[in-house]
Design an enzyme around this catalytic site. Structure first.
Site, PDB file in Angstrom:
ATOM      1  CB  ALA A 164      -0.859   0.152   1.334  1.00 10.66           C
ATOM      2  N   GLY A 213       0.553  -5.104   0.690  1.00 16.34           N
ATOM      3  CA  GLY A 213      -0.482  -5.140  -0.168  1.00 16.34           C
ATOM      4  C   GLY A 213      -0.060  -5.927  -1.422  1.00 16.34           C
ATOM      5  CD  GLU A 238      -2.375  -7.718   2.894  1.00 17.12           C
ATOM      6  OE1 GLU A 238      -2.061  -6.602   2.419  1.00 17.12           O
ATOM      7  OE2 GLU A 238      -3.088  -7.897   3.637  1.00 17.12           O
ATOM      8  CD  GLU A 243       1.467  -5.618   5.770  1.00 14.32           C
ATOM      9  OE1 GLU A 243       2.257  -6.515   5.971  1.00 14.32           O
ATOM     10  OE2 GLU A 243       0.863  -5.824   4.590  1.00 14.32           O
TER      11      GLU A 243
HETATM   12  N1  COA Z   1       4.741   3.261  -0.581  1.00 14.34           N
HETATM   13  C1  COA Z   1       5.187   4.502  -1.098  1.00 14.34           C
HETATM   14  N2  COA Z   1       6.349   4.499  -1.768  1.00 14.34           N
HETATM   15  C2  COA Z   1       6.963   3.401  -1.871  1.00 14.34           C
HETATM   16  C3  COA Z   1       6.432   2.187  -1.409  1.00 14.34           C
HETATM   17  C4  COA Z   1       5.480   2.059  -0.675  1.00 14.34           C
HETATM   18  N3  COA Z   1       5.036   1.005  -0.129  1.00 14.34           N
HETATM   19  N4  COA Z   1       7.751   1.227  -1.462  1.00 14.34           N
HETATM   20  C5  COA Z   1       8.591   1.959  -2.300  1.00 14.34           C
HETATM   21  N5  COA Z   1       8.282   3.435  -2.415  1.00 14.34           N
HETATM   22  C6  COA Z   1       8.979   4.454  -3.096  1.00 14.34           C
HETATM   23  C7  COA Z   1      10.053   4.979  -2.185  1.00 14.34           C
HETATM   24  O1  COA Z   1       9.737   5.755  -1.161  1.00 14.34           O
HETATM   25  C8  COA Z   1      11.076   5.356  -3.130  1.00 14.34           C
HETATM   26  O2  COA Z   1      10.673   6.583  -3.564  1.00 14.34           O
HETATM   27  P1  COA Z   1      11.611   7.995  -3.630  1.00 14.34           P
HETATM   28  O3  COA Z   1      12.534   7.564  -4.901  1.00 14.34           O
HETATM   29  O4  COA Z   1      10.941   9.133  -3.905  1.00 14.34           O
HETATM   30  O5  COA Z   1      12.600   7.883  -2.740  1.00 14.34           O
HETATM   31  C9  COA Z   1      10.914   4.577  -4.297  1.00 14.34           C
HETATM   32  O6  COA Z   1       9.587   4.036  -4.203  1.00 14.34           O
HETATM   33  C10 COA Z   1      11.881   3.482  -4.621  1.00 14.34           C
HETATM   34  O7  COA Z   1      11.849   2.627  -3.417  1.00 14.34           O
HETATM   35  P2  COA Z   1      13.184   2.550  -2.471  1.00 14.34           P
HETATM   36  O8  COA Z   1      12.927   2.132  -0.983  1.00 14.34           O
HETATM   37  O9  COA Z   1      14.273   3.687  -2.858  1.00 14.34           O
HETATM   38  O10 COA Z   1      14.076   1.195  -3.055  1.00 14.34           O
HETATM   39  P3  COA Z   1      14.961   0.284  -2.383  1.00 14.34           P
HETATM   40  O11 COA Z   1      15.339  -0.653  -3.680  1.00 14.34           O
HETATM   41  O12 COA Z   1      15.997   0.851  -1.863  1.00 14.34           O
HETATM   42  O13 COA Z   1      14.119  -0.516  -1.307  1.00 14.34           O
HETATM   43  C11 COA Z   1      11.944  -1.776  -0.876  1.00 14.34           C
HETATM   44  C12 COA Z   1      13.059  -1.476  -2.080  1.00 14.34           C
HETATM   45  C13 COA Z   1      10.758  -2.508  -1.384  1.00 14.34           C
HETATM   46  C14 COA Z   1      12.801  -2.685   0.348  1.00 14.34           C
HETATM   47  C15 COA Z   1      11.559  -0.556  -0.097  1.00 14.34           C
HETATM   48  O14 COA Z   1      11.109   0.431  -1.011  1.00 14.34           O
HETATM   49  C16 COA Z   1      10.657  -0.859   0.769  1.00 14.34           C
HETATM   50  O15 COA Z   1      10.877  -1.399   2.061  1.00 14.34           O
HETATM   51  N6  COA Z   1       9.167  -0.459   0.499  1.00 14.34           N
HETATM   52  C17 COA Z   1       7.976  -0.527   1.482  1.00 14.34           C
HETATM   53  C18 COA Z   1       7.648  -1.895   1.586  1.00 14.34           C
HETATM   54  C19 COA Z   1       6.514  -1.913   2.839  1.00 14.34           C
HETATM   55  O16 COA Z   1       6.836  -1.824   3.883  1.00 14.34           O
HETATM   56  N7  COA Z   1       5.166  -2.477   2.107  1.00 14.34           N
HETATM   57  C20 COA Z   1       4.104  -2.584   3.186  1.00 14.34           C
HETATM   58  C21 COA Z   1       3.452  -1.210   3.052  1.00 14.34           C
HETATM   59  S1  COA Z   1       1.756  -1.807   4.122  1.00 14.34           S
END
Ligand code: COA
Length: 260
Positions: A66, A111, A114, A134
């Protein structure tokens, strides 16, 4: 159908639905979820679509969850509504009566995991990572992750994933039954399209009844689920496709199913 955050491509009876917000790793914000709801409704209603492949744009993510920007500012009532809306949309995948193949091309987190779990069959690229992170945000899954994950992988493994928030590899996801198959990243879409084409050539009414029998049956006491199966078995005997399928076998030729 035009969308800001989704792409839809048709390949004969197969529709390829791509979540297209690669800059944020295809995170599901309210608009994207609403577009997904509308797209699923239209693809479900379109009899010429027999199978769907669902994937994410780019080579990094299926869906990274999400949209955390929206989560960060949600209220208790808004959060509940958001979860119920998302649950309803994901449920519609299970209820649409057509196979939906998740082609997990990268991160499938929160999400995203999911969403993949609501699909009929999951193929994962060997580079994919899955998980329910989460807990690391101080929240709980809201799109049925606490329900579909234990049903797919068992209670103990589900609780470990839900409570640690750890990401697991595609290979580990395959080992525990979270994905059906792991394929080389470069072959993922080819394999997903091939599987979708195979399913698209089957008898659509029988496909729908099998999906219904498994879906509804798993939520019923066993004897009632068997009665449902027997009823569907009887109903399918009224179809032209049953006559065509059995006749084609006896005539040693390939059946041509019409969905009637
Ligand atoms: N919601 C909003 N933005 C998200 C996102 C999310 N769930 N997941 C990634 N992004 C954005 C990041 O903020 C980043 O934006 P920016 O370029 O403006 O800084 C962009 O996507 C790229 O992600 P980044 O974190 O820089 O890539 P990474 O390769 O270092 O890490 C992940 C990848 C997937 C490990 C990391 O993005 C992450 O942990 N995301 C969240 C996952 C999460 O907790 N999801 C559950 C939500 S309920």
């Amino acid at each position: 159908m035009t969308f800001d955050n989704l792409l839809i491509e048709r390949d004969g009876p197969v529709a390829i639905l791509t979540i297209n917000r690669p800059k944020v790793l295809n995170a599901l914000n309210t608009q994207t979820l609403d577009e997904l709801r509308r797209a699923l409704l239209e693809l479900g209603d379109d009899a010429s679509v027999r199978a769907i492949v669902l994937t994410g744009a780019g080579d990094k993510a299926f869906v990274a969850g999400a949209d955390i920007n929206e989560l960060a500012v949600q209220s208790p009532t808004g959060g509940r509504e958001m979860a119920m809306r998302g649950q309803h949309i994901f449920d519609s995948i299970e209820r649409m009566g057509k196979p939906v193949i998740a082609a997990i091309n990268g991160y499938a987190l929160g999400g995203g995991c999911e969403l993949a779990m609501a699909c009929t069959i999951r193929l994962a690229a060997d580079t994919a990572k899955l998980g329910q992170p989460e807990i690391n945000l101080g929240i709980v899954p809201g799109y049925a992750g606490t329900q579909r994950l234990p049903r797919l992988v068992g209670k103990g493994r589900a609780l470990e994933l839900l409570l640690t928030g750890d990401q697991i590899t595609a290979q580990e996801a395959h080992r525990i039954g979270l994905v059906n198959r792991v394929v080389a990243a470069a072959d993922l879409m080819k394999e997903a399209r091939a599987l979708a084409s195979t399913l698209a050539a089957k008898a659509p009414i029988a496909i729908r009844y099998i999906l219904d029998a498994v879906q509804a049956g798993l939520e019923m006491p066993f004897p009632e689920a068997q009665t449902l199966e027997a009823t569907l078995f009887g109903l399918v005997a009224s179809t032209e496709d049953m006559r065509e399928g059995t006749k084609a076998f006896l005539e040693k030729r390939r059946a041509a199913f019409q969905g009637r």
